[in-house]
Design a protein around this motif. Structure first.
Motif, PDB file in Angstrom:
ATOM      1  N   ALA A 129      41.620  84.129  94.968  1.00 47.94           N
ATOM      2  CA  ALA A 129      42.919  83.793  95.558  1.00 47.94           C
ATOM      3  C   ALA A 129      42.809  83.666  97.076  1.00 47.94           C
ATOM      4  N   ILE A 130      42.090  84.601  97.716  1.00 43.43           N
ATOM      5  CA  ILE A 130      41.914  84.527  99.166  1.00 43.43           C
ATOM      6  C   ILE A 130      41.214  83.227  99.554  1.00 43.43           C
ATOM      7  N   ASP A 131      40.300  82.769  98.719  1.00 45.84           N
ATOM      8  CA  ASP A 131      39.571  81.529  98.990  1.00 45.84           C
ATOM      9  C   ASP A 131      40.522  80.350  99.154  1.00 45.84           C
ATOM     10  N   ARG A 132      41.638  80.347  98.414  1.00 44.59           N
ATOM     11  CA  ARG A 132      42.593  79.234  98.481  1.00 44.59           C
ATOM     12  C   ARG A 132      43.428  79.271  99.757  1.00 44.59           C
ATOM     13  N   LEU A 133      43.324  80.340 100.531  1.00 45.36           N
ATOM     14  CA  LEU A 133      44.058  80.436 101.796  1.00 45.36           C
ATOM     15  C   LEU A 133      43.283  79.817 102.951  1.00 45.36           C
ATOM     16  N   TYR A 134      42.005  79.552 102.760  1.00 43.72           N
ATOM     17  CA  TYR A 134      41.135  79.042 103.814  1.00 43.72           C
ATOM     18  C   TYR A 134      41.288  79.864 105.098  1.00 43.72           C
ATOM     19  N   VAL A 160      49.978  78.462  97.328  1.00 46.42           N
ATOM     20  CA  VAL A 160      51.407  78.579  97.583  1.00 46.42           C
ATOM     21  C   VAL A 160      51.737  80.067  97.531  1.00 46.42           C
ATOM     22  N   LEU A 161      52.266  80.612  98.621  1.00 43.19           N
ATOM     23  CA  LEU A 161      52.471  82.048  98.735  1.00 43.19           C
ATOM     24  C   LEU A 161      53.930  82.429  98.539  1.00 43.19           C
ATOM     25  N   ALA A 162      54.127  83.539  97.841  1.00 40.62           N
ATOM     26  CA  ALA A 162      55.472  84.087  97.677  1.00 40.62           C
ATOM     27  C   ALA A 162      55.908  84.739  98.979  1.00 40.62           C
ATOM     28  N   SER A 163      57.216  84.716  99.226  1.00 39.03           N
ATOM     29  CA  SER A 163      57.787  85.353 100.404  1.00 39.03           C
ATOM     30  C   SER A 163      58.963  86.233  99.979  1.00 39.03           C
ATOM     31  N   PRO A 164      59.029  87.479 100.483  1.00 37.52           N
ATOM     32  CA  PRO A 164      58.119  88.089 101.452  1.00 37.52           C
ATOM     33  C   PRO A 164      56.783  88.469 100.824  1.00 37.52           C
ATOM     34  N   ALA A 165      55.807  88.732 101.684  1.00 37.02           N
ATOM     35  CA  ALA A 165      54.485  89.130 101.209  1.00 37.02           C
ATOM     36  C   ALA A 165      54.564  90.505 100.565  1.00 37.02           C
ATOM     37  N   PRO A 166      53.719  90.785  99.587  1.00 34.98           N
ATOM     38  CA  PRO A 166      53.735  92.099  98.932  1.00 34.98           C
ATOM     39  C   PRO A 166      53.231  93.192  99.870  1.00 34.98           C
ATOM     40  N   THR A 167      53.531  94.424  99.511  1.00 33.66           N
ATOM     41  CA  THR A 167      53.036  95.571 100.270  1.00 33.66           C
ATOM     42  C   THR A 167      51.545  95.753  99.992  1.00 33.66           C
ATOM     43  N   PRO A 168      50.722  95.910 101.039  1.00 34.74           N
ATOM     44  CA  PRO A 168      49.293  96.109 100.811  1.00 34.74           C
ATOM     45  C   PRO A 168      49.018  97.334  99.940  1.00 34.74           C
ATOM     46  N   THR A 184      51.280  82.291  94.096  1.00 31.95           N
ATOM     47  CA  THR A 184      52.045  81.942  92.900  1.00 31.95           C
ATOM     48  C   THR A 184      51.453  80.758  92.156  1.00 31.95           C
ATOM     49  N   LYS A 185      50.819  79.833  92.894  1.00 24.47           N
ATOM     50  CA  LYS A 185      50.158  78.682  92.299  1.00 24.47           C
ATOM     51  C   LYS A 185      49.352  77.997  93.393  1.00 24.47           C
ATOM     52  N   THR A 186      48.634  76.954  93.028  1.00 27.14           N
ATOM     53  CA  THR A 186      47.919  76.162  94.025  1.00 27.14           C
ATOM     54  C   THR A 186      48.294  74.695  93.865  1.00 27.14           C
ATOM     55  N   LEU A 187      48.199  73.953  94.957  1.00 29.12           N
ATOM     56  CA  LEU A 187      48.457  72.518  94.964  1.00 29.12           C
ATOM     57  C   LEU A 187      47.188  71.787  95.367  1.00 29.12           C
ATOM     58  N   GLU A 188      46.998  70.602  94.825  1.00 25.30           N
ATOM     59  CA  GLU A 188      45.817  69.808  95.146  1.00 25.30           C
ATOM     60  C   GLU A 188      46.235  68.549  95.893  1.00 25.30           C
ATOM     61  N   PRO A 189      46.092  68.519  97.199  1.00 19.89           N
ATOM     62  CA  PRO A 189      46.451  67.326  97.969  1.00 19.89           C
ATOM     63  C   PRO A 189      45.580  66.140  97.590  1.00 19.89           C
ATOM     64  N   GLN A 190      46.167  64.955  97.628  1.00 15.07           N
ATOM     65  CA  GLN A 190      45.418  63.737  97.330  1.00 15.07           C
ATOM     66  C   GLN A 190      45.082  62.952  98.591  1.00 15.07           C
ATOM     67  N   SER A 191      45.506  63.450  99.744  1.00 19.49           N
ATOM     68  CA  SER A 191      45.148  62.824 101.011  1.00 19.49           C
ATOM     69  C   SER A 191      45.139  63.902 102.078  1.00 19.49           C
ATOM     70  N   GLY A 197      49.413  81.293  88.359  1.00 20.26           N
ATOM     71  CA  GLY A 197      49.321  82.015  89.614  1.00 20.26           C
ATOM     72  C   GLY A 197      48.057  82.851  89.690  1.00 20.26           C
ATOM     73  N   LEU A 198      47.419  82.862  90.852  1.00 20.36           N
ATOM     74  CA  LEU A 198      46.244  83.697  91.056  1.00 20.36           C
ATOM     75  C   LEU A 198      46.642  85.118  91.415  1.00 20.36           C
ATOM     76  N   GLY A 199      47.912  85.325  91.745  1.00 19.30           N
ATOM     77  CA  GLY A 199      48.451  86.668  91.884  1.00 19.30           C
ATOM     78  C   GLY A 199      48.113  87.385  93.169  1.00 19.30           C
ATOM     79  N   PHE A 200      48.116  88.721  93.071  1.00 20.20           N
ATOM     80  CA  PHE A 200      47.954  89.595  94.223  1.00 20.20           C
ATOM     81  C   PHE A 200      46.550  89.473  94.813  1.00 20.20           C
ATOM     82  N   ALA A 201      46.476  89.386  96.133  1.00 17.37           N
ATOM     83  CA  ALA A 201      45.197  89.342  96.832  1.00 17.37           C
ATOM     84  C   ALA A 201      45.368  90.063  98.161  1.00 17.37           C
ATOM     85  N   GLU A 202      44.261  90.570  98.680  1.00 18.51           N
ATOM     86  CA  GLU A 202      44.382  91.418  99.867  1.00 18.51           C
ATOM     87  C   GLU A 202      43.080  91.432 100.662  1.00 18.51           C
ATOM     88  N   VAL A 203      43.228  91.603 101.983  1.00 18.80           N
ATOM     89  CA  VAL A 203      42.103  91.815 102.887  1.00 18.80           C
ATOM     90  C   VAL A 203      42.287  93.181 103.535  1.00 18.80           C
TER      91      VAL A 203
END
Length: 276
Positions: free
Chosen positions: A57-62, A204-212, A187-194, A24-30
């Motif tokens: 981690a934010i980078d993986r959210l596009y 892949v994001l945990a729910s609910p989102a953490p407190t900023p 929590t983790k990332t997935l790599e699509p093949q198509s 997991g890349l863990g906690f990230a925030e804007v």
């Protein structure tokens, strides 16, 4: 280009699941450092400053960031958002988990009058999740690409004689908690093949989102000075700056500045940022 990518995402919600990154890349925030609620002096050049916690981690959210600024009494039908801070990939995010990055922009000749203002920013992002029912031709589960979004706003006043925004003071202990922010737990990332993200990793994001937790970051004076200098130089490199600028030393210098200091900038300040 970026709008086209968003449209493709809207119509391509299913892609096949490939290699998963389980760490997991863990906690990230804007965090929006400025604009901020409060009373500030007149500003010929208004800084717009976001701090990105854990940019890898934010980078993986596009993510995409839109913003708008208008007088509080402007009719709602006249409100518009500009996609001038398009955040597709943060630069050099490989192996930077735990670091901090800035996204900077500026608005000229707007807040140089007394008024009450509203600043609105909206961010949408990609959240990957595996499908419970569908599989690929190889029997692997497919993954959903959801495209949620959230918007926030701040209101502030410009008044003659009031203090100019101080990025260091706005991230001090007594002010940092007032920042407008969005937080995520990757929590983790997935790599699509198509599909559109083939060969890339999505979060892949945990729910609910953490407190900023905007108080994790404070902007040191050297970083604040660097940000404001960068924004001023970028505005002065414009064909019609609209602000008071030092004399230009030559066309080569101006052209070089214009090529490097574009409307939005994402710059690392790791050596001059304090991360609590």
């Amino acid at each position: 280009m970026f709008d086209l990518k968003k449209q493709v995402l809207a119509f391509s919600l299913m892609v096949s699941l490939g290699i998963a990154e389980t760490t997991g890349l863990g906690f990230a925030e804007v965090d929006l450092v400025f604009p901020r609620d409060g009373i500030f002096g007149l500003m010929p050049l208004t800084p717009i400053v976001f701090v990105i916690q854990n940019p890898a981690a934010i980078d993986r959210l596009y993510p995409y960031i839109d913003y708008g600024l208008w007088p509080v009494d402007l009719p709602r039908g006249n409100h518009t958002l500009d996609r001038m801070l398009v955040q597709q990939h943060l630069p050099n995010t490989t192996d930077t988990t735990g670091s901090v990055a800035f996204l900077n922009a500026r608005i000229a000749n707007t807040l140089n009058t007394e008024n009450d203002w509203e600043f609105v920013w909206k961010m949408d992002w990609t959240n990957c999740s595996t499908s419970a029912n569908e599989t690929t031709s190889d029997g692997e589960p497919k993954v959903n690409l959801n495209n949620p979004w959230a918007g926030q706003s701040v209101r502030f006043t410009t008044k003659k004689g009031a203090n100019q925004p101080n990025l260091t003071a706005l991230t001090a202990d007594d002010k940092c908690g007032d920042a407008s922010a969005l937080a995520f737990n990757v929590t983790k990332t997935l790599e699509p093949q198509s599909g559109y993200y083939e060969g890339q990793k999505c979060a892949v994001l945990a729910s609910p989102a953490p407190t900023p937790a905007p108080c994790k970051v404070s902007v040191a004076p050297a970083a604040a000075s660097s940000i404001l200098s960068t924004l001023t130089a970028a505005q002065c490199a414009a064909f019609t700056p609209g602000i008071s600028c030092p004399p230009k030393k030559g066309a080569a210098t101006v052209n070089n500045a214009a090529s490097q200091l574009i409307w939005w900038a994402a710059v690392y300040q790791l050596s001059i940022v304090q991360w609590v």
